[in-house]
Scaffold this motif. Structure first.
Motif, mmCIF file in Angstrom:
data_model
loop_
_atom_site.group_PDB
_atom_site.id
_atom_site.type_symbol
_atom_site.label_atom_id
_atom_site.label_comp_id
_atom_site.label_asym_id
_atom_site.label_seq_id
_atom_site.Cartn_x
_atom_site.Cartn_y
_atom_site.Cartn_z
ATOM 1 N N ILE B 34 -13.018 -2.762 -5.421
ATOM 2 C CA ILE B 34 -11.950 -1.932 -6.480
ATOM 3 C C ILE B 34 -12.227 -0.717 -6.563
ATOM 4 O O ILE B 34 -11.766 0.459 -6.069
ATOM 5 N N PHE B 57 -3.727 3.388 -2.976
ATOM 6 C CA PHE B 57 -3.772 2.923 -4.210
ATOM 7 C C PHE B 57 -2.825 1.720 -4.545
ATOM 8 O O PHE B 57 -3.213 0.955 -5.342
ATOM 9 N N ILE B 58 -1.586 1.903 -4.095
ATOM 10 C CA ILE B 58 -0.766 0.869 -4.555
ATOM 11 C C ILE B 58 -0.844 -0.440 -3.960
ATOM 12 O O ILE B 58 -1.257 -1.468 -4.268
ATOM 13 N N TYR B 60 -3.774 -1.355 -1.566
ATOM 14 C CA TYR B 60 -4.994 -2.275 -1.621
ATOM 15 C C TYR B 60 -5.375 -2.273 -3.062
ATOM 16 O O TYR B 60 -5.716 -3.438 -3.309
ATOM 17 N N MET B 61 -5.481 -1.427 -3.883
ATOM 18 C CA MET B 61 -6.126 -1.408 -5.281
ATOM 19 C C MET B 61 -5.205 -2.325 -5.908
ATOM 20 O O MET B 61 -5.547 -3.191 -6.633
ATOM 21 N N GLY B 62 -3.684 -2.074 -5.908
ATOM 22 C CA GLY B 62 -2.833 -2.689 -6.701
ATOM 23 C C GLY B 62 -2.410 -4.053 -6.322
ATOM 24 O O GLY B 62 -2.048 -4.813 -7.311
ATOM 25 N N ALA B 63 -2.260 -4.472 -5.124
ATOM 26 C CA ALA B 63 -1.728 -5.606 -4.697
ATOM 27 C C ALA B 63 -2.692 -6.602 -4.064
ATOM 28 O O ALA B 63 -3.086 -7.550 -4.503
ATOM 29 N N MET B 65 -6.171 -6.259 -3.912
ATOM 30 C CA MET B 65 -7.489 -6.515 -4.747
ATOM 31 C C MET B 65 -6.913 -7.695 -5.939
ATOM 32 O O MET B 65 -7.914 -8.348 -6.146
#
Lengths: 352, 171
Positions: B34, B57-58, B60-63, B65
């Protein structure tokens, strides 16, 4: 940029941060007072006049309790969980336009911490990040109930983020911009000759309803507070937390409610615009300050609505929650996108 | 200033990427990953590619991961129950990784780094509006093909997750 302009900018940033925390603090007090009002009780009335110092007393109590870390818990992540929840909660109010521009020394300064042209995507990103705080805290507690609570929170947030994003897409089709400031400005135009009344709620009632339901789910509030369902999960993801770790989780929830209310007021209820705002003949700065006050009134009304719902409605069952999210809200929001796009095409084709 | 931020972000990216591989605990690996994505988002912002940054951001990081973390937390892996791989597979992995490294170096050796021309470079190309115009005008067919691919993957996932007739709920 001049020094004075930079100074005003810094003041605005500090003010936005401070106001966010202040409103979140007094939301805890308001929650108890609203609960008391609905249940026909008095509520907190010992600390200070009308119990106004109650949040302060709560904070002191939480700070002086023992910070207990359970055996076999992952110490670093156990502390990092609530910190991350608080950090992400505080980050999102940065891009919300709290007012129109102030005219100072021949320059227009927007009443907003930072203006980015992808403001709404920024908020979505930070909200999506918020779930890590809960998941990490729940896992690091080394407790099955905490883990189940964290898993519930994560799956609930992901499910409702989809419907939320779809309901926003209809709004984006309408406004043609991702910037919250541009969207707020557009709502200041005339509607039936009334200035400042061109609110998106009149064009997107279905989208607003979907967004509202999703906002409740994203902030883990009743009727969607399954992650902390006492009858099934003891206390949910913060079962093992005491002292300020617990305090940060609860406080982050109230900051999230404030941000969700501010976003709803900005996107659908005209932001800082109010009816007849340009017909009063007042100077620019006065209208801006009045607009900021009006925006905060709208935000407080939304916060009250969050509390009203909490003390009125019972909790959903988990499969009902998932059915509502996937089988009702997502198809509805797709329908909303199609209808909005179709209406805009028709308007461009025949009524121009 | 921008140069310093670039070096800091690069440092962060590399440290976090090494952390993903080195960590014993899989949860730490995911958290490092992350952090890697976070630093990459910073790189995109430095390039003024705001939309790509927000989507990274939304999505990869938000969903994605979150789902990774989700699965790994359910696996209940502890350091003492972790199985050690045999020596042979370790050596084979090292050789395969080294070969890939050589190929990447060979490919990157002849890259022309002078593509950037200040006169014709448009710094606004990464903004949402310009990106949308390029995607829907110049690259419409590949874009739509990619969306069909995603739709097929989604339908496949739903088919795999569907309960067969007669199968009972196991939980």
């Amino acid at each position: 940029m001049e020094l004075s302009v930079l100074l005003i900018k810094a003041l605005i940033i500090v003010a936005v941060f401070g106001v966010t925390l202040l409103i979140a603090t007094y939301s805890t007090y308001a929650e108890r007072k609203v609960a008391a009002f609905i249940q026909d009780r008095v509520g907190p009335n010992r600390a200070g006049p009308m119990g106004l110092l109650q949040p302060l007393a709560d904070a002191v109590k939480l700070f002086f309790k023992e910070e207990f870390v359970p055996a076999n818990a992952n110490k670093f992540l156990f502390i990092a969980g609530p910190s991350l929840a608080m950090l992400t909660a505080c980050m999102s109010s940065a891009v919300i336009p709290f007012g129109n521009t102030l005219y100072i020394n021949g320059e227009y300064i927007p009443v907003q911490a930072i203006e980015v042209n992808i403001g709404i995507l920024y908020i979505f990103g930070v909200v999506a990040l918020g779930v890590y705080g809960i998941m990490i805290g729940g896992w690091a507690s080394n407790n099955k109930f905490s883990l189940l609570g964290a898993i519930r929170a994560a799956s609930q947030n992901i499910s409702y983020e989809l419907a939320m994003g779809m309901s926003i897409i209809a709004l984006l089709v309408l406004s043609g911009s991702l910037s919250l400031r541009v969207m707020a400005e557009q709502q200041g135009q005339d509607l039936f000759g009334i200035s400042g009344m061109n609110w998106n709620i009149f064009y997107q009632p279905l989208g607003f309803l979907i967004f509202l339901v999703c906002a409740f789910a994203e902030t883990n509030r009743v009727p969607f507070d399954l992650p902390e369902c006492e009858t099934e999960l003891v206390g949910g993801y913060h079962t093992e937390y005491s002292s300020m770790g617990m305090g940060l989780y609860l406080f982050a929830e109230y900051v999230n409610i404030f941000v969700a209310s501010a976003v709803m007021a900005t996107l659908y209820f005209g932001g800082y615009n109010f009816p007849f705002m340009y017909d009063l003949g007042l100077p620019h700065n006065v209208v801006t300050i009045l607009g900021t006050v009006v925006l905060f009134v709208k935000i407080l009304l939304f916060i009250f609505f969050f509390m009203w719902v909490r003390w009125t409605l019972p909790r959903f069952r988990y499969d009902q929650l998932m059915n509502l999210g996937w089988k009702i809200l997502i198809p509805l929001s797709i329908l909303n996108v199609v209808l909005t796009a179709g209406a805009i095409l028709l308007k461009d084709e025949f009524f121009k | 200033m921008t140069g310093n931020i670039f070096y800091f972000l690069t440092f962060l990216t590399l440290i976090a990427a090494v952390g993903v591989v080195v960590s014993k605990n899989p949860v730490y690996s995911v958290l490092f990953m992350i952090l890697t994505f976070f630093a990459l988002t910073g790189h995109y912002i430095l390039l003024n590619a705001q939309f790509v940054a927000a989507v990274n951001f939304i999505v990869y990081m938000g969903a994605i991961m979150v789902l990774f973390l989700f699965v790994i937390m359910f696996l209940n892996m502890r350091e003492d129950t972790e199985q050690h791989k045999p020596m042979l597979s370790k050596i084979a992995a090292a050789i395969a990784g080294g070969m890939l490294f050589v190929i990447i170096i060979a490919a990157l050796k002849d890259v022309d780094t002078n593509v950037y021309h200040p006169a014709v470079f448009d710094s606004q190309i990464g903004l949402v509006e310009n990106l949308g115009i390029v995607l829907f005008r110049d690259y419409l067919l590949p874009f739509e093909l990619a969306s069909i691919l995603l739709l097929a993957a989604m339908a496949g996932a739903v088919m795999l997750g569907k309960r067969e007739p007669g199968e009972r709920n196991r939980f």
